[in-house]
Scaffold this active site. Structure first.
Site, short mmCIF file in Angstrom:
data_model
loop_
_atom_site.label_atom_id
_atom_site.label_comp_id
_atom_site.label_asym_id
_atom_site.label_seq_id
_atom_site.Cartn_x
_atom_site.Cartn_y
_atom_site.Cartn_z
CE LYS A 1 -8.88 41.79 35.69
NZ LYS A 1 -9.50 41.71 37.02
CG MET B 1 -7.76 28.40 12.75
SD MET B 1 -6.32 27.41 12.32
CE MET B 1 -6.58 25.95 13.29
CE1 TYR C 1 -13.63 21.48 8.53
CE2 TYR C 1 -13.54 23.65 9.56
CZ TYR C 1 -12.98 22.69 8.73
OH TYR C 1 -11.78 22.92 8.12
C1 LIG Z 1 -10.50 42.64 37.29
C2 LIG Z 1 -10.62 43.29 38.60
C3 LIG Z 1 -11.31 44.51 38.74
C4 LIG Z 1 -12.09 45.14 37.60
O1 LIG Z 1 -13.32 44.49 37.45
P1 LIG Z 1 -14.37 44.94 36.33
O2 LIG Z 1 -15.53 44.07 36.55
O3 LIG Z 1 -13.71 44.69 35.02
O4 LIG Z 1 -14.65 46.38 36.57
C5 LIG Z 1 -11.28 45.13 39.97
N1 LIG Z 1 -10.64 44.57 41.02
C6 LIG Z 1 -9.99 43.40 40.93
C7 LIG Z 1 -9.31 42.83 42.12
C8 LIG Z 1 -9.97 42.71 39.72
O5 LIG Z 1 -9.33 41.54 39.63
#
Ligand SMILES: *Cc1c(COP(=O)(O)O)cnc(C)c1O
Length: 354
Positions: free
Chosen positions: A35, A300, A252
């Site tokens: 993801k 930035m 800054y």
């Molecule tokens: C993101 C996610 C994972 C992976 O988790 P990690 O801590 O990155 O290994 C597994 N299952 C679900 C449902 C997730 O959303």
């Protein structure tokens, strides 16, 4: 010369980290979690490097379709499931698997064309209270799934809130097992932390994300100790040097004030590249491979590093912001965040090299 910042993605590190996951969970199939554009490493690039995985999990249906069209024939799981009836048609067309986490998604199953073609992952809320049916309601949802004409396979899943912490997984695991025990259905529970620490959670599918990218999910165990290699190295160069006198201020908000004469380097990397603006004075960095630290407020497009103990360093010196030689977890800790957030925050303007 082009602006010197780059993110190097190490494909063999990804392959190595997948092997570490396999060795740790030899009896389970591996659903590589990709993801958020492969945790910022690039969706297709990551899927190719991890093509030995048994499945891929992500959120965006267009990304899933893209992977299918690119020829990946693994299980592709939509972690937030289906959002509308049009998605349901695509899920059927591209043979995607989808999480069912709420009653409103059950209703969308009727939009699935075809009979006995759909693989669903029924999500059980075991205490995180994010997605999933409470165990009592899950039994009813499971019954509906079993009877539904569109459904082919069912996997029971849950997600742990504290697998990386001292709290662990005992309570949630007991809750999930109570629900799942009477059913002979495939199970999936483990994120990276559970995969590495709790073999009793492995079930049929493990779902590692973070560890595949080479970061440790645990505060007290390093990635190196786990045999993991960093997949992303963010680096740049010093583009200017300033000689400070005692009392001079930097950047800054004058967040840093020199107590004595010293040299600082200006690095071509800022929050518009994804470096955290809230990284304080003292966040670790490497200059020409030597440990030093940031000072002043991240702007930035630039940040500042201390060159007081690096007399050889100057314009053109290589700077590692995180990755090889400097675990991303250490930078995240200094900046009050987690390596997940730093990886995902990398912005599109940073050139990627493999
Ligand atoms: C993101 C996610 C994972 C992976 O988790 P990690 O801590 O990155 O290994 C597994 N299952 C679900 C449902 C997730 O959303």
């Amino acid at each position: 010369m082009p602006r010197p910042i780059q993110a190097h993605i190490n494909l063999s590190a990804l392959e190595n980290n997948l092997r570490v996951a396999r060795r740790a969970a030899p009896s389970a199939r591996i659903m590589a979690v990709i993801k958020a554009d492969g945790y910022g490493h690039g969706l297709t690039r990551v899927a190719e490097a991890l093509s030995a995985a048994d499945g891929f999990a992500l959120l965006d249906i267009q990304d899933a379709v893209h992977l299918r069209e690119a020829g990946f024939n693994q299980v592709i799981l939509l972690l937030e499931g289906v959002f509308n009836a049009e998605d349901m048609a695509l899920i059927a067309q591209y043979d995607l698997a989808c999480v069912i986490h709420s009653a409103w998604q059950l209703a969308l199953l009727d939009a699935c064309p075809g009979k006995g073609t759909l693989d669903v992952w029924l999500k059980v809320n075991s205490g995180m209270n994010r997605l999933g049916f409470a165990p009592q309601q899950a039994a009813h949802a499971l019954e509906q799934l079993r009877r539904h004409r569109a459904v082919r396979g069912i996997t029971l899943m849950t997600h742990f809130a504290n697998a990386d912490e001292a709290r662990g997984i005992a309570g949630p695991l007991a809750l999930f097992d109570d629900f799942a025990a009477p059913h002979r259905i495939a199970r999936s529970l483990a994120n990276s932390a559970a995969l590495l620490r709790y073999p009793e959670t492995h079930g049929d599918w493990v779902r590692p994300g973070l560890m595949l990218y080479g970061a440790s999910p645990f505060a007290e165990v390093s990635a190196q100790q786990l045999g993991l290699q960093p997949a992303m190295t963010l680096s740049s160069r010093i583009i200017a040097v300033q000689e400070l006198r005692a009392g001079d201020e930097v950047g800054y908000g004058a967040l840093f004030r020199a107590e004595h004469a010293m040299r600082i380097g200006i690095v071509a990397c800022g929050y518009a590249d994804g470096y955290p603006r809230h990284a304080p004075n003292g966040t670790p960095a490497l200059v020409d491979g030597q440990a030093t630290q940031t000072l002043g407020r991240v702007s930035m497009d630039m940040l500042y590093v201390d060159l007081s103990r690096l007399p050889q360093a100057g314009v053109g010196s290589a700077v590692t912001l995180w990755g090889e030689g400097l675990p991303i977890e250490e930078v995240a800790r200094a900046a009050g965040t987690v390596s997940y957030e730093l990886m995902c925050a990398l912005t599109a303007r940073v050139p990627v090299v493999v």
